[in-house]
Design an enzyme around this catalytic site. Structure first.
Site, PDB file in Angstrom:
ATOM      1  N   TYR A   1     -29.406  -6.866  22.164  1.00  0.00           N
ATOM      2  CA  TYR A   1     -28.015  -7.090  22.573  1.00  0.00           C
ATOM      3  C   TYR A   1     -27.359  -5.850  23.184  1.00  0.00           C
ATOM      4  O   TYR A   1     -26.266  -5.946  23.744  1.00  0.00           O
ATOM      5  CB  TYR A   1     -27.190  -7.620  21.399  1.00  0.00           C
ATOM      6  CG  TYR A   1     -27.329  -9.112  21.229  1.00  0.00           C
ATOM      7  CD1 TYR A   1     -26.815  -9.980  22.185  1.00  0.00           C
ATOM      8  CD2 TYR A   1     -27.998  -9.657  20.135  1.00  0.00           C
ATOM      9  CE1 TYR A   1     -26.958 -11.355  22.044  1.00  0.00           C
ATOM     10  CE2 TYR A   1     -28.141 -11.030  19.998  1.00  0.00           C
ATOM     11  CZ  TYR A   1     -27.620 -11.866  20.953  1.00  0.00           C
ATOM     12  OH  TYR A   1     -27.766 -13.231  20.827  1.00  0.00           O
TER      13      TYR A   1
ATOM     14  N   GLU B   1     -41.609 -19.914   1.118  1.00  0.00           N
ATOM     15  CA  GLU B   1     -41.781 -19.923   2.576  1.00  0.00           C
ATOM     16  C   GLU B   1     -40.471 -20.163   3.319  1.00  0.00           C
ATOM     17  O   GLU B   1     -40.098 -19.390   4.197  1.00  0.00           O
ATOM     18  CB  GLU B   1     -42.783 -21.013   2.978  1.00  0.00           C
ATOM     19  CG  GLU B   1     -42.919 -21.156   4.502  1.00  0.00           C
ATOM     20  CD  GLU B   1     -43.652 -22.412   4.915  1.00  0.00           C
ATOM     21  OE1 GLU B   1     -43.650 -22.698   6.131  1.00  0.00           O
ATOM     22  OE2 GLU B   1     -44.212 -23.117   4.052  1.00  0.00           O
TER      23      GLU B   1
ATOM     24  N   ASP C   1     -45.308 -24.821   2.236  1.00  0.00           N
ATOM     25  CA  ASP C   1     -45.614 -26.212   2.563  1.00  0.00           C
ATOM     26  C   ASP C   1     -47.120 -26.439   2.533  1.00  0.00           C
ATOM     27  O   ASP C   1     -47.903 -25.531   2.848  1.00  0.00           O
ATOM     28  CB  ASP C   1     -45.093 -26.561   3.960  1.00  0.00           C
ATOM     29  CG  ASP C   1     -43.584 -26.757   3.991  1.00  0.00           C
ATOM     30  OD1 ASP C   1     -42.997 -26.993   2.927  1.00  0.00           O
ATOM     31  OD2 ASP C   1     -43.004 -26.670   5.092  1.00  0.00           O
TER      32      ASP C   1
END
Length: 383
Positions: free
Chosen positions: A130, A211, A264
């Site tokens: 930025y 996660e 997952d």
């Protein structure tokens, strides 16, 4: 509550018995720490080479290590993936149309880093982007350049501030600020200067790597850290930033308690767990500071999907991309040391389905925190 952690305590004793051998192996290859003056000197050396080339009326070049190639990576069970000593390199030329832009951008970021180190300041890669969005054009450009510079200078990359942590943990930041992570409803951002953390206090029996941020928030909402106190939870919100990985390593080096991964039940989750445990190819040059080979897979295991009879409508079919990722994971050098993990991947292949942690809510809304995790921890349901 003592019975709840019987298997966890037993695991900790086993880890402590092996820790001296693992630490000794790690210290043999671990580089000395790099101080600020070393960083400045290495940047000055790069600039001096460029100025010398210009004085000779030669086109300056930058030599970058090929950090994304598996051929440049070795595996050590005590460390994880680390860059080989005879790594191949590529040359970035300032007189070549295809590379002059990247050459200039690297110098621009080098200048920014030099000023930060001089002033003992910190910035994220997002901050650098930025500062001049039109010049860099994308965040990915800055990400890759910072990693290239870190690898080129052999300097650890510690300038992100993304992950969150909660639980039985207090510590002091380098500036003396006291951080208390014990609030049951909110989490604390992982420090942007993990190496400066000191006076770590914790009675945690284990550390749980989560996660996804959504799962992390669900565990916070369900007051997991209080119900299974004392423990620590941390999330890198997907693919972990460097500071989240540094924090996990810091907690292991300081507390020597079991570290579990809750991801997952899909190839992507397995890969994220492998990054915490063994590292990544692109950051293999800093593996000794980032990997924790003692990390264990707590869930969601493909065998759990069968055992718990997760409803079919809660499962997701494997895509061709998932299948390719599974094959890639099974071919990784560290899988030879993880036969149980390989069996779990084979179960996933046979099921032809994957499952997110949220799929457990199809059994019961609070099944994750009320049944699944407590039973896993109590009866040693990890691999």
């Amino acid at each position: 509550m003592s019975e709840q952690f019987l298997e966890v305590d037993r695991l900790r004793y086993e880890l402590l018995e092996n820790i001296n051998a693992v630490d000794s192996a790690s210290k043999l290859t671990k580089e000395d720490s790099v101080c600020s003056q070393d960083v400045l000197t290495r940047i000055e050396s790069v600039v001096l080479d460029i100025v010398t080339s210009l004085s000779r009326k030669e086109a300056p070049v930058l030599v970058l290590q090929n950090r994304n190639s598996w051929s440049n990576v070795s595996f050590d069970s005590a460390v994880g993936l680390h860059m080989s000593s005879d790594v191949s390199v590529s040359t970035l030329r300032s007189d070549c149309a295809s590379s002059v832009s990247r050459f200039a951008l690297i110098l621009k970021v080098l200048s920014t880093i030099y000023k930060l180190v001089q002033s003992n300041s910190y910035a994220t890669k997002r901050d650098i982007y930025y500062n001049d969005t039109q010049l860099f054009r994308s965040q990915k450009t800055v990400d890759a350049i910072v990693d290239d510079i870190s690898c080129m200078l052999r300097v650890p990359r510690r300038n992100l501030h993304v992950g969150f942590i909660s639980g039985d943990l207090c510590y002091l930041e380098e500036d003396g600020t006291r951080i208390d992570c014990s609030s049951s409803s909110t989490a604390v951002p992982v420090s942007s200067n993990v190496c400066g953390i000191k006076n770590i206090l914790s009675s945690a029996k284990f550390v749980l790597i989560v996660e996804k941020d959504a799962t992390f928030q669900r565990l916070l909402d369900d007051d997991f850290c209080t119900k299974l106190s004392p423990c620590i939870m941390i999330t890198g919100k997907g693919i972990p930033d460097v500071n989240s990985r540094l924090m996990v390593r810091k907690l292991w080096d300081t507390l020597h308690v079991p570290i579990f991964a809750l991801v997952d039940g899909d190839p992507h989750g397995i890969e994220i767990m492998c990054i915490y445990k063994y590292g990544s190819v692109s950051m293999s040059f800093e593996a000794h500071n980032l990997t924790v080979p003692s990390v264990l897979w707590l869930g969601l295991l493909p065998s759990d999907i069968e055992r718990l009879r997760v409803p079919q409508e809660a499962l997701i079919p494997l895509t061709p991309r998932d299948e390719r990722k599974l094959q890639s994971l099974k071919s990784r050098p560290y899988l030879a040391y993880q036969p149980e993990w390989k069996k779990e991947m084979e179960i996933m292949e046979r099921l032809k389905h994957k499952a997110e942690i949220q799929s457990l809510t199809s059994i019961a809304p609070d099944f994750l925190t009320r049944v699944y995790l407590p039973n896993k921890l109590r009866y040693g349901g990890w691999v």
